[in-house]
Design a protein around this motif. Structure first.
Motif, short mmCIF file in Angstrom:
data_model
loop_
_atom_site.label_atom_id
_atom_site.label_comp_id
_atom_site.label_asym_id
_atom_site.label_seq_id
_atom_site.Cartn_x
_atom_site.Cartn_y
_atom_site.Cartn_z
N GLY A 1 0.81 -1.22 0.00
CA GLY A 1 0.00 0.00 0.00
C GLY A 1 0.84 1.27 0.00
O GLY A 1 0.57 2.21 -0.75
N VAL A 2 1.89 1.29 0.82
CA VAL A 2 2.74 2.47 0.89
C VAL A 2 3.50 2.68 -0.41
O VAL A 2 3.59 3.81 -0.92
N SER A 3 4.04 1.63 -0.98
CA SER A 3 4.80 1.78 -2.22
C SER A 3 3.90 2.19 -3.38
O SER A 3 4.30 2.98 -4.24
N THR A 4 2.67 1.69 -3.39
CA THR A 4 1.72 2.10 -4.43
C THR A 4 1.36 3.58 -4.27
O THR A 4 1.30 4.32 -5.25
N ALA A 5 1.12 4.00 -3.03
CA ALA A 5 0.80 5.42 -2.78
C ALA A 5 1.98 6.32 -3.14
O ALA A 5 1.78 7.41 -3.71
N LEU A 6 3.18 5.90 -2.81
CA LEU A 6 4.36 6.69 -3.17
C LEU A 6 4.54 6.78 -4.68
O LEU A 6 4.92 7.83 -5.21
N ASN A 7 4.25 5.70 -5.37
CA ASN A 7 4.36 5.71 -6.83
C ASN A 7 3.31 6.65 -7.43
O ASN A 7 3.58 7.38 -8.38
N LEU A 8 2.12 6.65 -6.86
CA LEU A 8 1.07 7.55 -7.31
C LEU A 8 1.45 9.00 -7.05
O LEU A 8 1.28 9.87 -7.92
N ALA A 9 2.00 9.28 -5.88
CA ALA A 9 2.45 10.64 -5.55
C ALA A 9 3.59 11.07 -6.47
O ALA A 9 3.65 12.23 -6.89
N ALA A 10 4.48 10.14 -6.79
CA ALA A 10 5.58 10.46 -7.70
C ALA A 10 5.06 10.76 -9.10
O ALA A 10 5.60 11.62 -9.80
N PHE B 1 2.07 12.11 -9.88
CA PHE B 1 1.44 13.42 -9.90
C PHE B 1 2.43 14.54 -9.58
O PHE B 1 2.21 15.68 -9.95
N GLY B 2 3.50 14.22 -8.87
CA GLY B 2 4.49 15.23 -8.51
C GLY B 2 5.53 15.48 -9.59
O GLY B 2 6.32 16.41 -9.48
N SER C 1 8.10 13.41 -10.49
CA SER C 1 9.42 12.99 -10.04
C SER C 1 10.22 12.34 -11.16
O SER C 1 9.70 12.06 -12.24
N HIS C 2 11.48 12.09 -10.85
CA HIS C 2 12.36 11.44 -11.82
C HIS C 2 11.97 9.98 -12.02
O HIS C 2 11.27 9.39 -11.20
N THR C 3 12.45 9.41 -13.07
CA THR C 3 12.15 8.02 -13.40
C THR C 3 12.66 7.06 -12.33
O THR C 3 12.05 6.03 -12.07
N SER C 4 13.76 7.42 -11.68
CA SER C 4 14.33 6.52 -10.66
C SER C 4 13.35 6.33 -9.50
O SER C 4 13.29 5.24 -8.92
N ALA C 5 12.60 7.36 -9.14
CA ALA C 5 11.62 7.22 -8.05
C ALA C 5 10.52 6.24 -8.46
O ALA C 5 10.08 5.42 -7.66
N HIS C 6 10.07 6.34 -9.71
CA HIS C 6 9.05 5.42 -10.21
C HIS C 6 9.57 3.98 -10.23
O HIS C 6 8.86 3.04 -9.87
N LEU C 7 10.81 3.82 -10.66
CA LEU C 7 11.39 2.48 -10.73
C LEU C 7 11.55 1.86 -9.34
O LEU C 7 11.24 0.68 -9.14
N CYS C 8 12.02 2.64 -8.39
CA CYS C 8 12.18 2.12 -7.02
C CYS C 8 10.84 1.70 -6.43
O CYS C 8 10.72 0.62 -5.87
N CYS C 9 9.85 2.57 -6.57
CA CYS C 9 8.52 2.23 -6.04
C CYS C 9 7.93 1.03 -6.78
O CYS C 9 7.30 0.17 -6.16
#
Length: 73
Positions: A26-35, A37-38, A40-48
């Motif tokens: 749940g947290v990683s999905t929410a962080l990916n969603l926030a990334a 809309f925010g 963020s760089h591709t690396s944040a999406h890949l990590c999440c």
């Protein structure tokens, strides 16, 4: 006859492990969603995405191991 009350069942390690995996998912999905809309760089999406995929895969493997196949034809 004595009134004997059994203690409440303790949660197993498997259920605790599953709860932690659901929380991570749940947290990683929410962080990916926030990334997303925010902006963020591709690396944040890949990590999440990697964390999400790993936790979902572990949950699926845990569920498949719990299923018992019927014996015989």
């Amino acid at each position: 006859m004595p009134n004997v009350v059994s203690p409440p069942p303790q949660p197993s390690r498997r259920s605790a492990f599953r709860s932690v995996l659901w929380a991570i998912l749940g947290v990683s999905t929410a962080l990916n969603l926030a990334a997303s809309f925010g902006g963020s760089h591709t690396s944040a999406h890949l990590c999440c995405g990697i964390v999400t995929a790993l936790s979902a895969g572990l949950l699926a493997a845990h569920a498949l191991r719990a299923v018992r196949l019927p014996d015989g034809p």
